[in-house]
Scaffold this motif. Structure first.
Motif, PDB file in Angstrom:
ATOM      1  N   GLY A 141      40.175  -0.769  36.098  1.00 45.37           N
ATOM      2  CA  GLY A 141      39.271  -1.114  37.262  1.00 45.37           C
ATOM      3  C   GLY A 141      39.740  -2.082  38.227  1.00 45.37           C
ATOM      4  O   GLY A 141      38.764  -2.608  39.155  1.00 45.37           O
ATOM      5  N   VAL A 142      40.963  -2.579  38.329  1.00 43.86           N
ATOM      6  CA  VAL A 142      41.334  -3.702  39.048  1.00 43.86           C
ATOM      7  C   VAL A 142      42.431  -3.032  39.913  1.00 43.86           C
ATOM      8  O   VAL A 142      43.408  -2.699  39.614  1.00 43.86           O
ATOM      9  CB  VAL A 142      41.916  -4.672  38.448  1.00 43.86           C
ATOM     10  CG1 VAL A 142      42.229  -5.984  39.247  1.00 43.86           C
ATOM     11  CG2 VAL A 142      40.837  -5.252  37.493  1.00 43.86           C
ATOM     12  N   ASN A 143      42.271  -3.288  41.389  1.00 47.86           N
ATOM     13  CA  ASN A 143      43.389  -2.912  42.356  1.00 47.86           C
ATOM     14  C   ASN A 143      43.893  -4.300  42.849  1.00 47.86           C
ATOM     15  O   ASN A 143      45.354  -4.124  43.204  1.00 47.86           O
ATOM     16  CB  ASN A 143      42.693  -2.325  43.502  1.00 47.86           C
ATOM     17  CG  ASN A 143      42.208  -1.036  43.226  1.00 47.86           C
ATOM     18  OD1 ASN A 143      42.413  -0.319  42.333  1.00 47.86           O
ATOM     19  ND2 ASN A 143      41.000  -0.723  44.075  1.00 47.86           N
ATOM     20  N   SER A 144      43.418  -5.320  42.737  1.00 46.00           N
ATOM     21  CA  SER A 144      44.136  -6.509  43.096  1.00 46.00           C
ATOM     22  C   SER A 144      43.435  -7.600  42.490  1.00 46.00           C
ATOM     23  O   SER A 144      42.216  -7.784  42.199  1.00 46.00           O
ATOM     24  CB  SER A 144      44.289  -6.884  44.702  1.00 46.00           C
ATOM     25  OG  SER A 144      42.898  -6.721  45.213  1.00 46.00           O
ATOM     26  N   VAL A 193      29.511  -3.126  38.611  1.00 45.59           N
ATOM     27  CA  VAL A 193      30.611  -3.101  37.862  1.00 45.59           C
ATOM     28  C   VAL A 193      31.574  -3.209  39.079  1.00 45.59           C
ATOM     29  O   VAL A 193      31.417  -2.351  40.319  1.00 45.59           O
ATOM     30  CB  VAL A 193      30.958  -1.727  37.327  1.00 45.59           C
ATOM     31  CG1 VAL A 193      32.539  -1.681  37.124  1.00 45.59           C
ATOM     32  CG2 VAL A 193      30.427  -1.161  36.158  1.00 45.59           C
ATOM     33  N   ASN A 194      32.303  -4.355  39.378  1.00 44.73           N
ATOM     34  CA  ASN A 194      33.088  -4.497  40.617  1.00 44.73           C
ATOM     35  C   ASN A 194      34.013  -5.625  40.359  1.00 44.73           C
ATOM     36  O   ASN A 194      33.904  -6.708  40.458  1.00 44.73           O
ATOM     37  CB  ASN A 194      32.188  -5.088  41.622  1.00 44.73           C
ATOM     38  CG  ASN A 194      33.041  -5.069  43.201  1.00 44.73           C
ATOM     39  OD1 ASN A 194      33.931  -4.677  43.146  1.00 44.73           O
ATOM     40  ND2 ASN A 194      32.280  -5.614  44.157  1.00 44.73           N
ATOM     41  N   LEU A 195      35.363  -5.109  39.717  1.00 45.98           N
ATOM     42  CA  LEU A 195      36.575  -5.866  39.514  1.00 45.98           C
ATOM     43  C   LEU A 195      37.594  -5.708  40.562  1.00 45.98           C
ATOM     44  O   LEU A 195      38.745  -6.044  40.415  1.00 45.98           O
ATOM     45  CB  LEU A 195      37.143  -5.814  38.193  1.00 45.98           C
ATOM     46  CG  LEU A 195      36.061  -5.870  36.828  1.00 45.98           C
ATOM     47  CD1 LEU A 195      35.440  -4.503  36.549  1.00 45.98           C
ATOM     48  CD2 LEU A 195      36.796  -6.367  35.815  1.00 45.98           C
ATOM     49  N   ASN A 243      36.391  -5.775  31.655  1.00 45.56           N
ATOM     50  CA  ASN A 243      37.256  -4.582  32.406  1.00 45.56           C
ATOM     51  C   ASN A 243      36.565  -3.305  32.638  1.00 45.56           C
ATOM     52  O   ASN A 243      35.144  -3.222  31.908  1.00 45.56           O
ATOM     53  CB  ASN A 243      38.558  -4.310  31.615  1.00 45.56           C
ATOM     54  CG  ASN A 243      38.269  -3.743  30.241  1.00 45.56           C
ATOM     55  OD1 ASN A 243      37.495  -2.833  29.977  1.00 45.56           O
ATOM     56  ND2 ASN A 243      38.522  -4.509  29.251  1.00 45.56           N
ATOM     57  N   LYS A 244      36.834  -2.485  33.343  1.00 44.36           N
ATOM     58  CA  LYS A 244      35.952  -1.330  33.700  1.00 44.36           C
ATOM     59  C   LYS A 244      35.712  -0.497  32.602  1.00 44.36           C
ATOM     60  O   LYS A 244      34.485   0.216  32.235  1.00 44.36           O
ATOM     61  CB  LYS A 244      36.549  -0.449  34.720  1.00 44.36           C
ATOM     62  CG  LYS A 244      35.851   0.666  35.201  1.00 44.36           C
ATOM     63  CD  LYS A 244      36.598   1.514  36.353  1.00 44.36           C
ATOM     64  CE  LYS A 244      35.741   2.641  37.013  1.00 44.36           C
ATOM     65  NZ  LYS A 244      36.586   3.416  38.144  1.00 44.36           N
TER      66      LYS A 244
END
Length: 332
Positions: free
Chosen positions: A38-41, A282-284, A262-263
Motif C-alpha cells: 500500500g505504499v507508492n513512495s 489506512v493511508n501509507l 502495511n495495507k
C-alpha cells in the motif's frame, strides 16, 4: 485530566518512489509493490540527517503552527530506536536546541510501533501527578539506515520521519484510559542484532529464514509472518480492554487510527475486528511505515481534512517491535 493540544510532523525532503525502488529489484513491478504494502513512495532521511534533526524540525513546525512558546514546555520525551548517540539522551540535546527551559525534564525511550501510545500514557501520568503541565512528546525514526540494500520487503515498507505532540492540562482531545502490553519472548522477531552491548561488533553473518528472507545480523530483520500472527492475537484483545477501561461500546467509537504497518495487515485487522471501512484509517501511500510516528501523522492528517472533528471518539493504537502494544480513546 490530560489533553492533546497540538500535533505536527516532519517528513524528509528526499522521496523514494516505487519506480525508483524497482530498479534495484527488477523481479518486482510498481503495481506489485503498491498492491502488496500500500505504499507508492516513502521519505528518506538525508545523509547525516538524524532522528534528533527530524524531531527538532517537527517540534519547530508545531511551535509555529500553533503559536507555542518553547518557554512553556516543562517536559520533553523522545521516542526513537535510532538515537543520535548511545549517550546522552537526544531529548537533552533537543531541550537546548529548541530553547526549552533548563527546568524541564527530558529523556529518550526506546520503543517503536507502539511508542506514541506509551508516550501519551507517560505524559498523562506526569500531568496527573502534578510533575508537568506541558509535555512535548516527540517521535522520530530512520529505520532506512538499518536496512540492507537487498532487503526489498522492508525497503518497500519503511519511511523516515518525525512527529510532535503537545500534551497539556487543556486542549482539543482528552486522553482516555490505556491498554498496554508486552511480550518480550518475541523480541527477536524485529531486531538489529549487533551494534549494542550484547554483540557490539558486526558479524557479517546472514541466514535465510522460513519465508525466504535473508536475516542479516548487522541490519534490521523482521519476521513478517511472526509479526502478523502476533498482531492478530494482540489487537482484538487490546481493543476489548480499551473499550472496557473507557466504559464504552464498539459502536460508540467514531473512528480508528491504528499504527500504519502495511495495507494488508491493516485490512486484515479491520476484517477480523469487524470494523467499518469508512471508520478505519489506512493511508501509507506517500509516507510508508514511519514506525512510532504513524499514529500522530494519521491524526494530524485526519484533523486537517475534517475526517476527525469535535464530538468524536477516536480509538488509537500501536503494535510491533518489543513485542509491545498499546491503545486508548481520544475524546475530541
Amino acid at each position: 485530566m490530560a489533553y492533546i493540544k497540538a500535533i505536527s510532523y516532519y517528513l524528509p525532503e528526499h522521496v523514494l518512489t516505487n519506480e525508483e525502488l524497482v530498479r534495484d529489484f527488477p523481479e518486482w513491478s510498481v503495481d506489485k509493490v503498491a498492491a502488496k504494502v500500500g505504499v507508492n513512495s516513502r521519505h528518506l532521511a538525508a545523509p547525516g540527517e538524524t532522528a534528533g534533526d527530524m524531531a527538532e524540525k517537527a517540534a519547530r513546525k508545531l511551535f509555529k503552527e500553533y503559536n507555542i512558546s518553547p518557554s512553556t514546555i516543562d517536559f520533553v520525551m523522545l521516542c526513537t530506536q535510532s538515537p543520535d548517540y548511545f549517550l546522552p539522551s537526544t531529548a537533552c540535546i533537543l531541550q537546548d536546541k529548541l530553547g526549552i527551559p533548563t527546568s524541564a525534564g527530558a529523556f529518550d525511550y526506546n520503543l517503536g510501533c507502539s511508542g506514541c501510545i506509551y508516550g501519551m500514557a507517560i505524559a498523562k501520568g506526569l500531568i496527573a501527578a502534578g510533575i508537568a503541565k506541558n509535555v512535548l512528546l516527540l517521535t522520530a525514526e530512520h529505520y532506512n539506515k538499518y536496512l540492507h540494500p537487498s532487503d526489498k520487503s522492508n525497503r518497500s515498507i519503511f519511511g523516515d520521519g518525525a512527529a510532535a505532540c503537545l500534551i497539556s492540562t487543556e486542549g482539543f482531545a482528552q486522553i482516555g484510559e490505556f491498554s498496554l502490553g508486552t511480550d518480550g519472548s518475541g523480541y527477536n522477531k524485529l531486531i538489529v542484532a549487533t551494534g549494542a552491548s550484547r554483540c557490539p561488533q558486526p558479524t557479517g553473518n546472514f541466514v535465510e529464514d522460513d519465508e525466504g528472507h535473508t536475516r542479516y545480523d548487522d541490519y534490521l530483520y523482521m519476521d513478517g509472518g511472526g509479526i502478523f500472527n502476533f498482531t492478530l492475537d494482540a489487537v482484538p484483545a487490546m481493543m476489548k480492554e480499551i473499550l472496557e477501561k473507557n466504559e464504552i461500546q464498539k459502536d460508540d467509537v467514531d473512528y480508528y487510527v491504528f499504527h500504519q504497518a502495511n495495507k494488508f495487515m491493516l485490512n486484515t485487522i479491520r476484517k477480523v475486528c469487524v470494523l467499518p471501512k469508512d471508520k478505519f484509517y489506512v493511508n501509507l501511500e506517500e509516507t510508508g511505515n514511519t514506525v512510532s510516528s504513524t499514529v500522530l501523522i494519521g491524526l494530524k492528517d485526519c484533523i486537517d481534512k475534517g475526517t476527525i472533528c469535535s464530538g468524536m471518539k477516536v480509538m488509537i493504537s500501536g503494535f510491533g517491535v518489543g513485542l509491545s502494544w498499546g491503545g486508548t480513546v481520544l475524546y475530541f
